[in-house]
Write a protein that holds these residues in place. Sequence first.
Motif, PDB file in Angstrom:
ATOM      1  N   THR A  72      -2.856 -28.550  41.760  1.00 50.75           N
ATOM      2  CA  THR A  72      -2.982 -28.968  40.312  1.00 50.75           C
ATOM      3  C   THR A  72      -4.129 -28.177  39.510  1.00 50.75           C
ATOM      4  O   THR A  72      -3.924 -27.472  38.587  1.00 50.75           O
ATOM      5  N   GLN A  73      -5.385 -27.653  40.603  1.00 49.97           N
ATOM      6  CA  GLN A  73      -6.235 -26.857  39.913  1.00 49.97           C
ATOM      7  C   GLN A  73      -5.556 -25.536  39.798  1.00 49.97           C
ATOM      8  O   GLN A  73      -6.090 -24.568  39.080  1.00 49.97           O
ATOM      9  N   ARG A  74      -4.927 -25.047  40.750  1.00 51.85           N
ATOM     10  CA  ARG A  74      -4.215 -23.537  40.581  1.00 51.85           C
ATOM     11  C   ARG A  74      -3.610 -23.466  39.441  1.00 51.85           C
ATOM     12  O   ARG A  74      -3.453 -22.654  38.617  1.00 51.85           O
ATOM     13  N   SER A  75      -2.644 -24.563  38.694  1.00 50.96           N
ATOM     14  CA  SER A  75      -1.854 -24.504  37.460  1.00 50.96           C
ATOM     15  C   SER A  75      -2.848 -24.266  36.385  1.00 50.96           C
ATOM     16  O   SER A  75      -2.591 -23.836  35.491  1.00 50.96           O
ATOM     17  N   LEU A  76      -4.087 -25.123  36.603  1.00 51.12           N
ATOM     18  CA  LEU A  76      -4.906 -25.101  35.509  1.00 51.12           C
ATOM     19  C   LEU A  76      -5.587 -23.709  35.613  1.00 51.12           C
ATOM     20  O   LEU A  76      -6.088 -23.305  34.163  1.00 51.12           O
ATOM     21  N   THR A  77      -5.871 -23.146  36.546  1.00 47.69           N
ATOM     22  CA  THR A  77      -6.530 -21.902  36.341  1.00 47.69           C
ATOM     23  C   THR A  77      -5.897 -20.951  35.436  1.00 47.69           C
ATOM     24  O   THR A  77      -6.378 -20.077  34.982  1.00 47.69           O
ATOM     25  N   GLU A  78      -4.530 -21.172  35.481  1.00 45.61           N
ATOM     26  CA  GLU A  78      -3.992 -19.950  34.453  1.00 45.61           C
ATOM     27  C   GLU A  78      -4.336 -20.294  32.956  1.00 45.61           C
ATOM     28  O   GLU A  78      -3.883 -19.621  32.218  1.00 45.61           O
ATOM     29  N   VAL A  79      -4.600 -21.467  32.783  1.00 53.10           N
ATOM     30  CA  VAL A  79      -4.867 -21.910  31.220  1.00 53.10           C
ATOM     31  C   VAL A  79      -6.297 -21.808  30.850  1.00 53.10           C
ATOM     32  O   VAL A  79      -6.503 -21.548  30.036  1.00 53.10           O
ATOM     33  N   ILE A  80      -7.156 -22.524  31.887  1.00 50.62           N
ATOM     34  CA  ILE A  80      -8.685 -22.425  31.528  1.00 50.62           C
ATOM     35  C   ILE A  80      -9.563 -21.578  32.481  1.00 50.62           C
ATOM     36  O   ILE A  80     -10.764 -21.734  32.270  1.00 50.62           O
ATOM     37  N   GLY A  81      -8.904 -20.867  33.196  1.00 53.91           N
ATOM     38  CA  GLY A  81      -9.538 -19.743  34.069  1.00 53.91           C
ATOM     39  C   GLY A  81     -10.380 -20.654  35.367  1.00 53.91           C
ATOM     40  O   GLY A  81     -10.185 -21.872  35.700  1.00 53.91           O
TER      41      GLY A  81
ATOM     42  N   LEU B  20     -10.981 -29.972  28.091  1.00 58.93           N
ATOM     43  CA  LEU B  20     -10.721 -31.160  27.329  1.00 58.93           C
ATOM     44  C   LEU B  20      -9.283 -31.496  26.635  1.00 58.93           C
ATOM     45  O   LEU B  20      -8.563 -32.145  26.478  1.00 58.93           O
ATOM     46  N   ARG B  21      -8.829 -30.170  25.822  1.00 58.08           N
ATOM     47  CA  ARG B  21      -7.686 -29.875  25.540  1.00 58.08           C
ATOM     48  C   ARG B  21      -6.264 -30.277  26.271  1.00 58.08           C
ATOM     49  O   ARG B  21      -5.378 -30.774  25.924  1.00 58.08           O
ATOM     50  N   ASN B  22      -6.415 -29.816  27.622  1.00 60.44           N
ATOM     51  CA  ASN B  22      -5.418 -30.061  28.783  1.00 60.44           C
ATOM     52  C   ASN B  22      -6.027 -31.342  29.372  1.00 60.44           C
ATOM     53  O   ASN B  22      -5.986 -31.155  30.780  1.00 60.44           O
ATOM     54  N   TRP B  23      -6.133 -32.470  28.854  1.00 58.63           N
ATOM     55  CA  TRP B  23      -6.661 -33.601  29.380  1.00 58.63           C
ATOM     56  C   TRP B  23      -5.661 -34.358  30.383  1.00 58.63           C
ATOM     57  O   TRP B  23      -6.078 -34.829  31.519  1.00 58.63           O
ATOM     58  N   ARG B  24      -4.466 -34.051  30.132  1.00 57.19           N
ATOM     59  CA  ARG B  24      -3.569 -34.891  31.075  1.00 57.19           C
ATOM     60  C   ARG B  24      -3.457 -34.162  32.404  1.00 57.19           C
ATOM     61  O   ARG B  24      -3.795 -34.866  33.470  1.00 57.19           O
ATOM     62  N   ARG B  25      -3.430 -32.919  32.296  1.00 61.29           N
ATOM     63  CA  ARG B  25      -3.499 -32.296  33.643  1.00 61.29           C
ATOM     64  C   ARG B  25      -4.795 -32.236  34.453  1.00 61.29           C
ATOM     65  O   ARG B  25      -5.042 -32.518  35.478  1.00 61.29           O
TER      66      ARG B  25
END
Length: 300
Positions: free
Chosen positions: A24-33, A222-227
């Motif tokens: 899950t964190q890997r997918s978030l890395t692409e969005v928020i670093g 915060l904007r990507n709060w669901r993931r």
Amino acid sequence: MSFSLLWIPVTLAASLLQTARNLTQRSLTEVIGVVGATQVRFLFGLPFALLFLVLVCLASGALPPMPDLRAFGFAVFGALTQILATALMLAAMRERSFAVTTAYTKTEPVQVALFGAALLGDALGWPKFAAIVVATAGVVLMSWKPGDKLSAAGMRPAALGIGAGAAFALSAIGFRGAIQTLPEGHFLMRATTILALGLALQTLLLTLYMLVANRPALILSLRNWRRSLTAGFLGAAASQCWFLGFSLTTAANVRTLALVEVPLAQIASRRIFSEGTSWRELLGMAMIVAGVGALLLLAI
């Protein structure tokens, strides 16, 4: 009722939950670093840790034990060294491959055993130490790329990676020390109390840091709060299981058993991508299984 072997299933559960959190964190890395995705684990995990604590209090009919100065000091030490370990690991990955960095950081079980014996007085006989070394050597053998040599230019990432393993080991010792030194409470209450305290400290420190140094990443999380909530829940649940393990047995036992995720992940990736497995990887997996198996026999 004896809970002496409960650390085994909770450690296995922690490994599975941690793997899901990493995905899950890997997918978030692409969005928020990288920094933003790392911070999500603490900020969005804290509400779940507090919820776990409330549920434990309601089930037991007791309030959380108040940490004394020694327990609080151990918790602060564990929280800070875990943040440091993550930073060192990410720094090493900027300079060397993920596989090589993993080989360095997976020296953690040996370091946990040594630090646990030195700082907490955890029992460490030669048979147990040999089992830990065999399992860790198997991880290194699987992760190391053939032909890689440690030159002068490679000393920095090596130092960063091994330093990350040491910091992760010290973090495990710090949190186990905090759990052990709480003045009262059932093992579940003590583990959950320190989980909430540790995440609160880490959330405070990292949120203040990001407000000063990386506010855009904080806003994006915060904007990507669901993931972010998903990653936070998985992280808090994994940490809950890790801390339960720490409350029941030595940190070295927990961290060594957790190495089973390495060959399991390797097998899964081979099946998904239909890739072959080299003799070096097979030997590494066999060493991990042998080391973990010996550890379990010694622990039972």
